[in-house]
Design a protein around this motif. Structure first.
Motif, PDB file in Angstrom:
ATOM      1  N   THR A  26       1.367 -16.283   2.611  1.00  0.00           N
ATOM      2  CA  THR A  26       0.673 -16.510   1.341  1.00  0.00           C
ATOM      3  C   THR A  26       1.509 -16.073   0.139  1.00  0.00           C
ATOM      4  OG1 THR A  26      -0.430 -14.360   1.461  1.00  0.00           O
ATOM      5  CG2 THR A  26      -1.599 -16.267   2.388  1.00  0.00           C
ATOM      6  N   ASP A  27       2.720 -15.640   0.415  1.00  0.00           N
ATOM      7  CA  ASP A  27       3.630 -15.147  -0.630  1.00  0.00           C
ATOM      8  C   ASP A  27       3.023 -13.971  -1.398  1.00  0.00           C
ATOM      9  OD1 ASP A  27       6.159 -15.242  -1.803  1.00  0.00           O
ATOM     10  OD2 ASP A  27       5.442 -16.440  -3.495  1.00  0.00           O
ATOM     11  N   ASN A  28       2.335 -13.103  -0.656  1.00  0.00           N
ATOM     12  CA  ASN A  28       1.704 -11.926  -1.247  1.00  0.00           C
ATOM     13  C   ASN A  28       2.570 -10.707  -0.905  1.00  0.00           C
ATOM     14  OD1 ASN A  28       0.076  -9.588  -1.638  1.00  0.00           O
ATOM     15  ND2 ASN A  28      -1.770 -10.849  -1.529  1.00  0.00           N
ATOM     16  N   GLU A  29       3.341 -10.258  -1.872  1.00  0.00           N
ATOM     17  CA  GLU A  29       4.280  -9.166  -1.642  1.00  0.00           C
ATOM     18  C   GLU A  29       3.580  -7.849  -1.310  1.00  0.00           C
ATOM     19  OE1 GLU A  29       7.026  -8.895  -4.890  1.00  0.00           O
ATOM     20  OE2 GLU A  29       7.745 -10.940  -4.598  1.00  0.00           O
ATOM     21  N   GLN A  30       2.415  -7.621  -1.865  1.00  0.00           N
ATOM     22  CA  GLN A  30       1.679  -6.384  -1.589  1.00  0.00           C
ATOM     23  C   GLN A  30       1.280  -6.319  -0.117  1.00  0.00           C
ATOM     24  OE1 GLN A  30      -1.656  -5.537  -4.116  1.00  0.00           O
ATOM     25  NE2 GLN A  30      -2.310  -3.797  -2.887  1.00  0.00           N
ATOM     26  N   TRP A  31       0.746  -7.418   0.418  1.00  0.00           N
ATOM     27  CA  TRP A  31       0.365  -7.445   1.829  1.00  0.00           C
ATOM     28  C   TRP A  31       1.583  -7.305   2.734  1.00  0.00           C
ATOM     29  CZ3 TRP A  31      -3.758 -11.881   2.367  1.00  0.00           C
ATOM     30  CH2 TRP A  31      -4.952 -11.445   1.797  1.00  0.00           C
ATOM     31  N   GLN A  32       2.693  -7.908   2.326  1.00  0.00           N
ATOM     32  CA  GLN A  32       3.925  -7.776   3.107  1.00  0.00           C
ATOM     33  C   GLN A  32       4.339  -6.310   3.195  1.00  0.00           C
ATOM     34  OE1 GLN A  32       7.194 -10.469   2.108  1.00  0.00           O
ATOM     35  NE2 GLN A  32       5.714 -11.851   1.179  1.00  0.00           N
ATOM     36  N   ALA A  33       4.326  -5.645   2.062  1.00  0.00           N
ATOM     37  CA  ALA A  33       4.734  -4.239   2.012  1.00  0.00           C
ATOM     38  C   ALA A  33       3.756  -3.353   2.784  1.00  0.00           C
ATOM     39  CB  ALA A  33       4.839  -3.779   0.558  1.00  0.00           C
ATOM     40  N   GLU A  34       2.458  -3.584   2.601  1.00  0.00           N
ATOM     41  CA  GLU A  34       1.459  -2.792   3.315  1.00  0.00           C
ATOM     42  C   GLU A  34       1.575  -3.004   4.823  1.00  0.00           C
ATOM     43  OE1 GLU A  34      -2.389  -3.799   1.757  1.00  0.00           O
ATOM     44  OE2 GLU A  34      -1.976  -2.886  -0.192  1.00  0.00           O
ATOM     45  N   GLY A  35       1.765  -4.242   5.232  1.00  0.00           N
ATOM     46  CA  GLY A  35       1.893  -4.551   6.654  1.00  0.00           C
ATOM     47  C   GLY A  35       3.116  -3.896   7.265  1.00  0.00           C
ATOM     48  N   LYS A  36       4.211  -3.953   6.549  1.00  0.00           N
ATOM     49  CA  LYS A  36       5.446  -3.328   7.045  1.00  0.00           C
ATOM     50  C   LYS A  36       5.263  -1.817   7.154  1.00  0.00           C
ATOM     51  CE  LYS A  36       9.935  -4.629   6.348  1.00  0.00           C
ATOM     52  NZ  LYS A  36      11.072  -5.046   5.535  1.00  0.00           N
ATOM     53  N   THR A  37       4.614  -1.220   6.170  1.00  0.00           N
ATOM     54  CA  THR A  37       4.367   0.225   6.195  1.00  0.00           C
ATOM     55  C   THR A  37       3.469   0.606   7.372  1.00  0.00           C
ATOM     56  OG1 THR A  37       4.627   0.386   3.799  1.00  0.00           O
ATOM     57  CG2 THR A  37       3.416   2.164   4.884  1.00  0.00           C
ATOM     58  N   GLU A  38       2.386  -0.142   7.568  1.00  0.00           N
ATOM     59  CA  GLU A  38       1.477   0.137   8.679  1.00  0.00           C
ATOM     60  C   GLU A  38       2.195   0.002  10.020  1.00  0.00           C
ATOM     61  OE1 GLU A  38      -1.971  -2.377   8.303  1.00  0.00           O
ATOM     62  OE2 GLU A  38      -2.475  -1.540   6.341  1.00  0.00           O
ATOM     63  N   LYS A  39       3.003  -1.041  10.152  1.00  0.00           N
ATOM     64  CA  LYS A  39       3.740  -1.277  11.396  1.00  0.00           C
ATOM     65  C   LYS A  39       4.708  -0.133  11.673  1.00  0.00           C
ATOM     66  CE  LYS A  39       7.068  -4.200  11.250  1.00  0.00           C
ATOM     67  NZ  LYS A  39       7.869  -5.388  11.071  1.00  0.00           N
ATOM     68  N   ASN A  40       5.465   0.261  10.665  1.00  0.00           N
ATOM     69  CA  ASN A  40       6.448   1.327  10.844  1.00  0.00           C
ATOM     70  C   ASN A  40       5.790   2.687  11.073  1.00  0.00           C
ATOM     71  OD1 ASN A  40       8.609  -0.435  10.661  1.00  0.00           O
ATOM     72  ND2 ASN A  40       8.788  -0.190   8.449  1.00  0.00           N
ATOM     73  N   THR A  41       4.692   2.945  10.403  1.00  0.00           N
ATOM     74  CA  THR A  41       3.958   4.200  10.609  1.00  0.00           C
ATOM     75  C   THR A  41       3.472   4.294  12.050  1.00  0.00           C
ATOM     76  OG1 THR A  41       3.260   4.258   8.301  1.00  0.00           O
ATOM     77  CG2 THR A  41       1.981   5.575   9.854  1.00  0.00           C
ATOM     78  N   SER A  42       2.966   3.196  12.557  1.00  0.00           N
ATOM     79  CA  SER A  42       2.492   3.171  13.941  1.00  0.00           C
ATOM     80  C   SER A  42       3.633   3.423  14.916  1.00  0.00           C
ATOM     81  CB  SER A  42       1.844   1.822  14.245  1.00  0.00           C
ATOM     82  OG  SER A  42       1.534   1.737  15.609  1.00  0.00           O
ATOM     83  N   LYS A  43       4.776   2.812  14.671  1.00  0.00           N
ATOM     84  CA  LYS A  43       5.929   3.029  15.548  1.00  0.00           C
ATOM     85  C   LYS A  43       6.380   4.489  15.512  1.00  0.00           C
ATOM     86  CE  LYS A  43       7.778  -1.638  15.700  1.00  0.00           C
ATOM     87  NZ  LYS A  43       8.956  -2.466  15.521  1.00  0.00           N
ATOM     88  N   LEU A  44       6.334   5.102  14.343  1.00  0.00           N
ATOM     89  CA  LEU A  44       6.700   6.521  14.245  1.00  0.00           C
ATOM     90  C   LEU A  44       5.706   7.402  15.003  1.00  0.00           C
ATOM     91  CD1 LEU A  44       7.827   6.817  10.524  1.00  0.00           C
ATOM     92  CD2 LEU A  44       9.241   7.119  12.557  1.00  0.00           C
TER      93      LEU A  44
END
Length: 63
Positions: A26-44
């Motif tokens: 959807t070209d929504n940069e906020q969702w991209q950033a939030e999703g990446k943060t959630e994904k990386n937090t979970s991996k940590l």
């Protein structure tokens, strides 16, 4: 790491991947950033639990 924790962390990782993908679609940069943060937090969290298990000698989830 309990099975419940492991499943929860995997679910968080999947949710982050989905949110990041939806943001890209959807070209929504906020969702991209939030999703990446959630994904990386979970991996940590998963890595931290594995390290804790290794230190305490819990080999239940080693495969």
């Amino acid at each position: 790491m309990s099975d419940r924790d492991q499943a929860g962390h995997k679910a968080e990782e999947f949710k982050g991947k989905a949110k990041e993908g939806l943001g890209k679609a959807t070209d929504n940069e906020q969702w991209q950033a939030e999703g990446k943060t959630e994904k990386n937090t979970s991996k940590l969290k998963q890595a931290g639990e594995k390290a804790k298990d290794a230190l305490t000698g819990d080999r239940k989830h080693d495969k």
